[in-house]
Scaffold this motif. Structure first.
Motif, PDB file in Angstrom:
ATOM      1  N   GLU A   1      35.009 -24.910   6.078  1.00  0.00           N
ATOM      2  CA  GLU A   1      34.063 -24.333   7.041  1.00  0.00           C
ATOM      3  C   GLU A   1      34.046 -25.147   8.348  1.00  0.00           C
ATOM      4  O   GLU A   1      34.061 -24.571   9.435  1.00  0.00           O
ATOM      5  CB  GLU A   1      32.668 -24.297   6.435  1.00  0.00           C
ATOM      6  CG  GLU A   1      31.620 -23.696   7.345  1.00  0.00           C
ATOM      7  CD  GLU A   1      30.254 -23.636   6.686  1.00  0.00           C
ATOM      8  OE1 GLU A   1      29.732 -22.520   6.561  1.00  0.00           O
ATOM      9  OE2 GLU A   1      29.738 -24.709   6.282  1.00  0.00           O
ATOM     10  N   LYS A   2      34.043 -26.468   8.227  1.00  0.00           N
ATOM     11  CA  LYS A   2      34.041 -27.323   9.420  1.00  0.00           C
ATOM     12  C   LYS A   2      35.314 -27.135  10.234  1.00  0.00           C
ATOM     13  O   LYS A   2      35.273 -27.097  11.455  1.00  0.00           O
ATOM     14  CB  LYS A   2      33.883 -28.791   9.013  1.00  0.00           C
ATOM     15  CG  LYS A   2      32.497 -29.142   8.559  1.00  0.00           C
ATOM     16  CD  LYS A   2      32.406 -30.608   8.153  1.00  0.00           C
ATOM     17  CE  LYS A   2      31.018 -30.963   7.675  1.00  0.00           C
ATOM     18  NZ  LYS A   2      30.930 -32.374   7.240  1.00  0.00           N
TER      19      LYS A   2
ATOM     20  N   SER B   1      35.286 -24.086  12.415  1.00  0.00           N
ATOM     21  CA  SER B   1      34.389 -24.111  13.567  1.00  0.00           C
ATOM     22  C   SER B   1      34.931 -24.946  14.726  1.00  0.00           C
ATOM     23  O   SER B   1      34.347 -24.963  15.799  1.00  0.00           O
ATOM     24  CB  SER B   1      33.015 -24.629  13.161  1.00  0.00           C
ATOM     25  OG  SER B   1      33.087 -25.979  12.768  1.00  0.00           O
TER      26      SER B   1
END
Length: 93
Positions: free
Chosen positions: A88-89, A92
């Motif tokens: 997820e990081k 982003s």
């Protein structure tokens, strides 16, 4: 170990990225000692596809229990849940 924030979406999006999820699950499968036939000996031989399917079910069950509200969770280094947070990081950035 690390303390991370995750929710249902974190886990679901990791699983939906089939390439990333497959890579991680395969690493764990072979790390746990797949035999020369490509299976793990438990009460019976479990192949990589069955292992992936069971890990997917388990992670989705946890995701459903967590829900969409963010929670803090202590995650073991290199756990599939930590990999989901890292996935997820990375998205982003």
């Amino acid at each position: 170990m690390s303390v991370e924030i995750l929710n249902r979406k974190t886990i679901e999006e990791f699983i939906e990225d089939e390439e990333a999820f497959e890579k991680c699950v395969s690493e764990y499968f072979f790390c746990f000692g797949a035999n020369s036939n490509g299976g793990i000996l438990a009460d019976r031989v479990i192949d990589c596809e069955e292992y992936k399917s069971e890990m997917k079910k388990m992670m989705l069950a946890v995701a459903q229990g967590i829900g969409y509200s963010p929670i803090q969770m202590i995650l073991e280094a290199d756990s599939l849940f930590l990999r989901a947070v890292q996935h997820e990081k990375a998205k982003s950035l």
